[in-house]
Write a protein that holds these residues in place. Structure first.
Motif, short mmCIF file in Angstrom:
data_model
loop_
_atom_site.label_atom_id
_atom_site.label_comp_id
_atom_site.label_asym_id
_atom_site.label_seq_id
_atom_site.Cartn_x
_atom_site.Cartn_y
_atom_site.Cartn_z
N THR A 32 0.81 -1.18 0.21
CA THR A 32 0.17 0.10 0.14
C THR A 32 0.92 1.17 0.03
O THR A 32 1.70 1.24 0.84
N ILE A 33 0.56 2.10 -1.02
CA ILE A 33 1.46 3.38 -1.18
C ILE A 33 0.47 4.45 -0.76
O ILE A 33 -0.61 4.74 -1.71
N ASN A 34 0.59 5.32 0.18
CA ASN A 34 -0.20 6.52 0.67
C ASN A 34 0.56 7.81 0.35
O ASN A 34 1.81 7.90 0.96
N PHE A 35 -0.13 8.47 -0.35
CA PHE A 35 0.62 9.91 -0.75
C PHE A 35 -0.15 11.10 -0.27
O PHE A 35 -1.27 11.09 -0.43
N THR A 36 0.29 12.23 0.19
CA THR A 36 -0.25 13.34 0.02
C THR A 36 0.22 14.19 -1.10
O THR A 36 1.41 14.47 -1.02
N LEU A 37 -0.72 15.06 -1.80
CA LEU A 37 -0.32 15.81 -2.81
C LEU A 37 -0.48 17.33 -2.22
O LEU A 37 -1.47 17.89 -1.85
N ALA A 38 0.89 17.94 -2.00
CA ALA A 38 0.48 19.17 -1.03
C ALA A 38 0.57 20.37 -1.63
O ALA A 38 0.16 21.32 -1.19
N THR A 39 0.84 20.25 -3.14
CA THR A 39 0.53 21.46 -3.83
C THR A 39 -0.07 21.17 -5.18
O THR A 39 -0.06 19.77 -5.64
N PRO A 40 -0.90 21.98 -5.88
CA PRO A 40 -1.44 21.43 -7.04
C PRO A 40 -0.53 20.94 -8.13
O PRO A 40 0.57 20.97 -8.42
N THR A 41 -1.02 19.67 -8.51
CA THR A 41 -0.41 18.78 -9.37
C THR A 41 -1.05 18.38 -10.45
O THR A 41 -2.21 17.90 -10.38
N ALA A 42 -0.31 18.39 -11.80
CA ALA A 42 -1.13 18.16 -12.79
C ALA A 42 -0.02 17.52 -13.82
O ALA A 42 1.09 17.69 -13.70
N PHE A 43 -0.39 16.72 -14.78
CA PHE A 43 0.50 15.84 -15.89
C PHE A 43 0.27 16.35 -17.32
O PHE A 43 -0.94 16.58 -17.47
N ARG A 44 1.28 16.53 -18.14
CA ARG A 44 1.14 16.70 -19.36
C ARG A 44 0.42 15.32 -20.08
O ARG A 44 1.06 14.22 -19.86
N GLN A 45 -0.46 15.51 -20.77
CA GLN A 45 -1.22 14.37 -21.48
C GLN A 45 -1.49 14.72 -23.07
O GLN A 45 -2.42 15.85 -23.48
N GLY A 46 -0.69 14.76 -24.18
CA GLY A 46 -0.56 15.25 -25.23
C GLY A 46 -0.22 16.53 -25.25
O GLY A 46 0.88 17.01 -24.66
N SER A 47 -1.34 17.48 -26.02
CA SER A 47 -1.03 18.81 -26.02
C SER A 47 -1.59 19.86 -24.82
O SER A 47 -1.46 20.84 -24.70
N ILE A 102 -4.17 24.66 -13.03
CA ILE A 102 -5.14 23.78 -12.37
C ILE A 102 -4.54 22.38 -11.99
O ILE A 102 -3.80 21.61 -13.00
N GLY A 103 -4.54 21.70 -10.92
CA GLY A 103 -3.83 20.63 -10.30
C GLY A 103 -4.87 20.32 -9.40
O GLY A 103 -5.70 20.83 -8.79
N CYS A 104 -4.47 19.25 -8.92
CA CYS A 104 -5.22 18.30 -7.82
C CYS A 104 -4.12 18.58 -6.52
O CYS A 104 -3.02 18.34 -6.49
N VAL A 105 -4.90 18.47 -5.16
CA VAL A 105 -4.32 18.41 -4.05
C VAL A 105 -5.14 17.39 -2.85
O VAL A 105 -6.43 17.20 -3.33
N GLY A 106 -4.61 16.85 -2.19
CA GLY A 106 -5.35 15.94 -1.12
C GLY A 106 -4.33 14.73 -0.94
O GLY A 106 -3.31 14.57 -1.16
N GLU A 107 -5.29 13.76 -0.54
CA GLU A 107 -4.57 12.63 -0.42
C GLU A 107 -4.97 11.18 -1.40
O GLU A 107 -6.20 11.30 -1.70
N ILE A 108 -4.23 10.45 -1.64
CA ILE A 108 -4.45 9.41 -2.66
C ILE A 108 -3.49 8.10 -2.10
O ILE A 108 -2.41 8.19 -1.99
N SER A 109 -4.22 6.89 -2.30
CA SER A 109 -3.32 5.79 -1.85
C SER A 109 -3.60 4.73 -3.31
O SER A 109 -4.60 4.84 -3.94
N TYR A 110 -2.44 3.90 -3.35
CA TYR A 110 -2.37 3.05 -4.46
C TYR A 110 -2.14 1.80 -3.83
O TYR A 110 -1.47 1.62 -2.84
N MET A 160 5.07 23.33 -7.69
CA MET A 160 3.87 22.58 -8.04
C MET A 160 4.36 21.22 -7.76
O MET A 160 5.50 20.82 -8.02
N GLY A 161 3.46 20.18 -7.77
CA GLY A 161 3.90 18.80 -7.85
C GLY A 161 4.38 18.21 -6.56
O GLY A 161 5.13 17.21 -6.77
N MET A 162 4.44 19.08 -5.40
CA MET A 162 4.95 18.56 -4.25
C MET A 162 4.16 17.42 -3.81
O MET A 162 2.89 17.64 -3.42
N LEU A 163 4.78 16.29 -3.35
CA LEU A 163 4.14 15.17 -2.70
C LEU A 163 5.05 14.45 -1.99
O LEU A 163 6.27 14.50 -2.20
N ARG A 164 4.54 13.73 -0.83
CA ARG A 164 5.36 12.83 -0.01
C ARG A 164 4.46 11.48 0.50
O ARG A 164 3.39 11.79 0.65
#
Length: 279
Positions: A161-176, A231-239, A273-277
């Motif tokens: 189980t991998i638990n992350f907090t996304l601490a600042t807005p996080t976004a990813f490039r997808q195509g253009s 525009i990015g996402c923040v919060g908690e996510i687990s994989y 941006m994109g800070m997580l731990r």
């Protein structure tokens, strides 16, 4: 060897919100580098490749009561948008992570010869650097240092189980375009790409198909300045790693999850941006 350094700062004049933006943090960092190596500073400024450092937004220090209330609410999101000027004399901190030893060795010269009364400039504001933290602190989870070999050696061979907090807005490039959804491919391929580039210990990507999101409590946020909106996402996510996966691959996934503290993921990591731990 990746480093996550915390610079404690005291502004000597008001820091206005229009200077509390990614491009101004980026400029401050390049000024620090250029003060000890002008050529390297210019090279980093001109480079369009993936950069070997990440920066945080400037953070106003919380008193103990505020920190406890925030932790009780389990909010790990950092301050990434200031609406009011930060007054002079306000204790602040700023995180710099370095993914290779070249940058660290250059900045070591700066730290060793640091004049606590030398002002550094964030827009029109003058800042004093009062201290630098480079090792874990009970009240500062963003400070750390660990070699790539240690990250790998210490990584769990059994934790799925991998638990992350996304601490600042996080976004990813997808195509253009950008996407704010932290899919397993976006997150782990971003970590993998940075690990393979800087660690000297290349991992393959066979295991990505075995990772699935198992929990998420995220929302979209907008970070904006006078030039653009992000525009990015923040919060908690687990994989969770599912199925019959080899021990070695589980270890690699855990090493990447621990590496996330230093690397960040996605777009604009050199601008806060994109800070997580891992939590």
């Amino acid at each position: 060897m990746p480093h996550s350094l915390i610079l404690n700062l005291i502004p000597q004049s008001p820091i206005y919100p229009n200077y509390l933006t990614g491009r101004h943090y980026h400029a401050l960092f390049l000024n620090l580098i250029s003060s000890v190596d002008r050529t390297l500073g210019d090279k980093l400024h001109d480079s369009t490749a993936d950069k070997p450092f990440t920066l945080s937004p400037l953070q106003v220090k919380m008193d103990e009561g505020m920190r406890q209330r925030r932790e009780a609410g389990k909010s790990h999101v950092l301050q990434y948008q200031q609406q009011k000027p930060i007054p002079p004399g306000t204790p602040c901190w700023w995180r710099i992570s370095l993914l290779d030893d070249t940058l660290f060795s250059k900045l070591t010269q700066l730290w060793l010869n640091m004049n606590p009364e030398q002002p550094w400039h964030l827009g029109s504001a003058d800042l004093f650097i009062t201290s630098i933290l480079g090792t874990p602190q009970s009240t500062q989870p963003w400070a750390n240092a660990c070699s790539y070999a240690q990250l790998y050696d210490r990584a769990s061979e059994s934790e799925k189980t991998i638990n992350f907090t996304l601490a600042t807005p996080t976004a990813f490039r997808q195509g253009s375009y950008d996407t704010a959804l932290p899919s397993r491919d976006s997150v782990f391929k971003s970590l993998l790409q940075r690990w393979n580039k800087y660690s000297g210990m290349e991992f393959k990507s066979d295991w990505i198909e075995s990772i699935f999101p198992s929990f998420f409590n995220i929302n979209t946020e907008i970070a904006s300045d006078s030039r653009s909106k992000f525009i990015g996402c923040v919060g908690e996510i687990s994989y969770r790693i599912m199925g019959d996966v080899e021990v070695e691959l589980i270890k690699q996934v855990n090493a990447l999850a621990d590496f996330a503290l230093y690397a960040g993921v996605g777009r604009k990591t050199p601008m806060g941006m994109g800070m997580l731990r891992r939590i």
